[in-house]
Motif scaffolding. Structure first.
Motif, PDB file in Angstrom:
ATOM      1  N   HIS A 114      12.214  33.950  58.700  1.00 37.08           N
ATOM      2  CA  HIS A 114      11.311  34.210  59.816  1.00 37.08           C
ATOM      3  C   HIS A 114      11.992  33.887  61.146  1.00 37.08           C
ATOM      4  CE1 HIS A 114       7.236  33.744  61.950  1.00 37.08           C
ATOM      5  NE2 HIS A 114       7.578  35.001  61.904  1.00 37.08           N
ATOM      6  N   GLY A 115      12.808  32.848  61.173  1.00 36.57           N
ATOM      7  CA  GLY A 115      13.571  32.538  62.387  1.00 36.57           C
ATOM      8  C   GLY A 115      14.486  33.682  62.784  1.00 36.57           C
ATOM      9  N   ILE A 116      15.109  34.301  61.801  1.00 35.75           N
ATOM     10  CA  ILE A 116      15.971  35.463  62.064  1.00 35.75           C
ATOM     11  C   ILE A 116      15.153  36.603  62.649  1.00 35.75           C
ATOM     12  CG2 ILE A 116      17.296  37.283  60.905  1.00 35.75           C
ATOM     13  CD1 ILE A 116      18.368  34.977  59.037  1.00 35.75           C
ATOM     14  N   LYS A 117      13.974  36.855  62.089  1.00 34.63           N
ATOM     15  CA  LYS A 117      13.101  37.907  62.632  1.00 34.63           C
ATOM     16  C   LYS A 117      12.678  37.581  64.065  1.00 34.63           C
ATOM     17  CE  LYS A 117      12.291  41.090  60.645  1.00 34.63           C
ATOM     18  NZ  LYS A 117      13.157  42.303  60.565  1.00 34.63           N
ATOM     19  N   LEU A 118      12.425  36.310  64.363  1.00 34.11           N
ATOM     20  CA  LEU A 118      12.067  35.912  65.724  1.00 34.11           C
ATOM     21  C   LEU A 118      13.227  36.170  66.681  1.00 34.11           C
ATOM     22  CD1 LEU A 118      10.150  32.572  65.037  1.00 34.11           C
ATOM     23  CD2 LEU A 118       9.151  34.814  65.596  1.00 34.11           C
ATOM     24  N   LEU A 119      14.447  35.848  66.254  1.00 39.98           N
ATOM     25  CA  LEU A 119      15.625  36.149  67.084  1.00 39.98           C
ATOM     26  C   LEU A 119      15.682  37.638  67.392  1.00 39.98           C
ATOM     27  CD1 LEU A 119      18.699  34.186  65.649  1.00 39.98           C
ATOM     28  CD2 LEU A 119      17.602  33.855  67.865  1.00 39.98           C
ATOM     29  N   GLY A 172      16.175  25.094  56.191  1.00 38.93           N
ATOM     30  CA  GLY A 172      15.618  25.193  57.533  1.00 38.93           C
ATOM     31  C   GLY A 172      16.612  25.029  58.664  1.00 38.93           C
ATOM     32  N   ALA A 173      17.901  24.879  58.345  1.00 36.50           N
ATOM     33  CA  ALA A 173      18.913  24.722  59.398  1.00 36.50           C
ATOM     34  C   ALA A 173      18.990  25.957  60.290  1.00 36.50           C
ATOM     35  CB  ALA A 173      20.284  24.427  58.781  1.00 36.50           C
ATOM     36  N   VAL A 174      18.939  27.126  59.683  1.00 40.41           N
ATOM     37  CA  VAL A 174      19.013  28.370  60.463  1.00 40.41           C
ATOM     38  C   VAL A 174      17.790  28.500  61.358  1.00 40.41           C
ATOM     39  CG1 VAL A 174      19.034  30.892  60.311  1.00 40.41           C
ATOM     40  CG2 VAL A 174      20.536  29.539  58.823  1.00 40.41           C
ATOM     41  N   ARG A 175      16.619  28.208  60.846  1.00 39.58           N
ATOM     42  CA  ARG A 175      15.387  28.308  61.630  1.00 39.58           C
ATOM     43  C   ARG A 175      15.443  27.374  62.837  1.00 39.58           C
ATOM     44  NH1 ARG A 175      10.117  29.992  60.910  1.00 39.58           N
ATOM     45  NH2 ARG A 175       9.016  29.680  62.873  1.00 39.58           N
ATOM     46  N   GLU A 176      15.935  26.173  62.611  1.00 44.65           N
ATOM     47  CA  GLU A 176      16.029  25.201  63.697  1.00 44.65           C
ATOM     48  C   GLU A 176      16.860  25.762  64.854  1.00 44.65           C
ATOM     49  OE1 GLU A 176      18.046  20.822  64.387  1.00 44.65           O
ATOM     50  OE2 GLU A 176      17.349  21.332  62.376  1.00 44.65           O
ATOM     51  N   ILE A 177      17.953  26.393  64.543  1.00 51.20           N
ATOM     52  CA  ILE A 177      18.841  26.929  65.576  1.00 51.20           C
ATOM     53  C   ILE A 177      18.238  28.181  66.214  1.00 51.20           C
ATOM     54  CG2 ILE A 177      21.139  27.899  66.001  1.00 51.20           C
ATOM     55  CD1 ILE A 177      20.798  24.720  65.526  1.00 51.20           C
ATOM     56  N   CYS A 178      17.595  29.024  65.403  1.00 52.78           N
ATOM     57  CA  CYS A 178      16.922  30.208  65.959  1.00 52.78           C
ATOM     58  C   CYS A 178      15.883  29.785  66.991  1.00 52.78           C
ATOM     59  CB  CYS A 178      16.248  31.012  64.844  1.00 52.78           C
ATOM     60  SG  CYS A 178      17.359  31.788  63.671  1.00 52.78           S
ATOM     61  N   ASP A 179      15.041  28.829  66.612  1.00 50.66           N
ATOM     62  CA  ASP A 179      14.005  28.348  67.531  1.00 50.66           C
ATOM     63  C   ASP A 179      14.622  27.770  68.802  1.00 50.66           C
ATOM     64  OD1 ASP A 179      12.146  29.072  65.605  1.00 50.66           O
ATOM     65  OD2 ASP A 179      11.481  27.028  65.172  1.00 50.66           O
ATOM     66  N   ARG A 180      15.686  27.022  68.634  1.00 52.88           N
ATOM     67  CA  ARG A 180      16.322  26.390  69.807  1.00 52.88           C
ATOM     68  C   ARG A 180      16.873  27.436  70.767  1.00 52.88           C
ATOM     69  NH1 ARG A 180      20.302  21.191  70.141  1.00 52.88           N
ATOM     70  NH2 ARG A 180      20.464  21.193  72.407  1.00 52.88           N
ATOM     71  N   ILE A 181      17.540  28.453  70.254  1.00 48.69           N
ATOM     72  CA  ILE A 181      18.098  29.502  71.112  1.00 48.69           C
ATOM     73  C   ILE A 181      16.972  30.232  71.850  1.00 48.69           C
ATOM     74  CG2 ILE A 181      19.306  31.732  71.113  1.00 48.69           C
ATOM     75  CD1 ILE A 181      21.090  30.545  68.840  1.00 48.69           C
ATOM     76  N   ARG A 202      14.003  29.123  72.605  1.00 47.56           N
ATOM     77  CA  ARG A 202      13.449  28.219  73.622  1.00 47.56           C
ATOM     78  C   ARG A 202      14.377  28.092  74.823  1.00 47.56           C
ATOM     79  NH1 ARG A 202       9.015  25.152  72.000  1.00 47.56           N
ATOM     80  NH2 ARG A 202       8.644  25.091  69.770  1.00 47.56           N
ATOM     81  N   GLU A 203      15.663  27.904  74.555  1.00 49.15           N
ATOM     82  CA  GLU A 203      16.639  27.748  75.648  1.00 49.15           C
ATOM     83  C   GLU A 203      16.679  28.993  76.528  1.00 49.15           C
ATOM     84  OE1 GLU A 203      18.147  25.084  76.604  1.00 49.15           O
ATOM     85  OE2 GLU A 203      18.235  23.778  74.867  1.00 49.15           O
ATOM     86  N   GLN A 204      16.432  30.147  75.945  1.00 51.90           N
ATOM     87  CA  GLN A 204      16.451  31.385  76.719  1.00 51.90           C
ATOM     88  C   GLN A 204      15.111  31.666  77.391  1.00 51.90           C
ATOM     89  OE1 GLN A 204      18.236  34.725  74.695  1.00 51.90           O
ATOM     90  NE2 GLN A 204      20.107  33.590  74.278  1.00 51.90           N
ATOM     91  N   GLY A 205      14.154  30.764  77.238  1.00 49.24           N
ATOM     92  CA  GLY A 205      12.852  30.917  77.880  1.00 49.24           C
ATOM     93  C   GLY A 205      12.012  32.039  77.287  1.00 49.24           C
ATOM     94  N   LEU A 206      12.262  32.366  76.023  1.00 54.70           N
ATOM     95  CA  LEU A 206      11.579  33.484  75.378  1.00 54.70           C
ATOM     96  C   LEU A 206      10.525  33.055  74.364  1.00 54.70           C
ATOM     97  CD1 LEU A 206      14.732  35.725  74.808  1.00 54.70           C
ATOM     98  CD2 LEU A 206      12.962  36.009  76.571  1.00 54.70           C
ATOM     99  N   TRP A 207      10.302  31.756  74.249  1.00 51.96           N
ATOM    100  CA  TRP A 207       9.397  31.255  73.218  1.00 51.96           C
ATOM    101  C   TRP A 207       7.998  31.858  73.333  1.00 51.96           C
ATOM    102  CZ3 TRP A 207      10.053  29.055  68.705  1.00 51.96           C
ATOM    103  CH2 TRP A 207       8.944  28.515  68.056  1.00 51.96           C
ATOM    104  N   CYS A 263       6.694  34.134  70.446  1.00 56.72           N
ATOM    105  CA  CYS A 263       5.825  33.402  69.530  1.00 56.72           C
ATOM    106  C   CYS A 263       4.417  33.197  70.036  1.00 56.72           C
ATOM    107  CB  CYS A 263       6.455  32.044  69.220  1.00 56.72           C
ATOM    108  SG  CYS A 263       8.089  32.167  68.484  1.00 56.72           S
ATOM    109  N   GLY A 264       4.140  33.592  71.263  1.00 52.34           N
ATOM    110  CA  GLY A 264       2.829  33.341  71.866  1.00 52.34           C
ATOM    111  C   GLY A 264       1.668  33.897  71.073  1.00 52.34           C
TER     112      GLY A 264
END
Length: 176
Positions: A47-52, A151-160, A162-167, A171-172
């Motif tokens: 799911h993190g990959i799909k969010l990216l 969950g390591a991949v998801r953690e990094i997907c979420d972080r990227i 968030r850092e890009q201001g796209l959360w 995900c809204g």
């Protein structure tokens, strides 16, 4: 590396490349009595990959092994840049750059073992799961708090994201 520097690097990422065994999986390879291979993928990583991808960030796979299981998982996730049996990962990496037009500083790579170090030393954001080998960790800008396949991949997907201001954009809808 301080958090401001990591944040600047994460904001430039347009492509995330992942190793498979030990990153997208916990590193175990299981064969049944008929020799059929199984791997265990974490649905949260998927799911993190799909969010990216929804955030406009491409995802690719470079794996040292070849497996139909990886081919199937990549297809399920809509990952079209898949290179398997890549004992030297630099060649496929250069092909990916040619295809996408991205530069090293626009790429994040997550790996856990010796063959991953050359790419980790080259990309803009190098990441390792918490259980990566000790001699890989010094080459990572970020070490996740989670183990590979857990969950390591998801953690990094979420972080990227968030850092890009796209959360909120990506995900809204889940929170409204």
């Amino acid at each position: 590396m301080n958090s401001d520097t990591i944040s600047k690097r994460a904001k430039r990422i347009r492509l995330v490349i992942l190793d498979v065994d030990g990153v997208l999986t916990d590193g175990r390879i299981v064969y049944d009595a008929n020799g059929v291979e199984s791997k265990f993928f974490n649905v949260k990583d998927g799911h993190g990959i799909k969010l990216l991808q929804r955030a406009g960030i491409r995802v690719a796979i470079i794996s040292g092994r070849e497996s139909q299981v990886v081919t199937r998982r990549a297809a399920e996730l809509g990952i079209d840049l898949v290179y398997q049996r890549a004992l030297d990962k630099v060649g496929p990496y250069q092909k990916i750059l040619e295809i996408t037009g991205f530069t090293d500083d626009e790429v994040a790579y997550m790996g856990d073992d010796l063959p991953d170090i050359p790419l980790m030393r080259r990309v803009g954001l190098a990441v390792a799961p918490a259980d990566a080998l000790d001699y890989v960790l010094p080459h990572a800008h970020i070490v996740s708090t989670k183990r590979g396949g857990c969950g390591a991949v998801r953690e990094i997907c979420d972080r990227i994201i968030r850092e890009q201001g796209l959360w909120d954009e990506v995900c809204g809808k889940y929170f409204s």
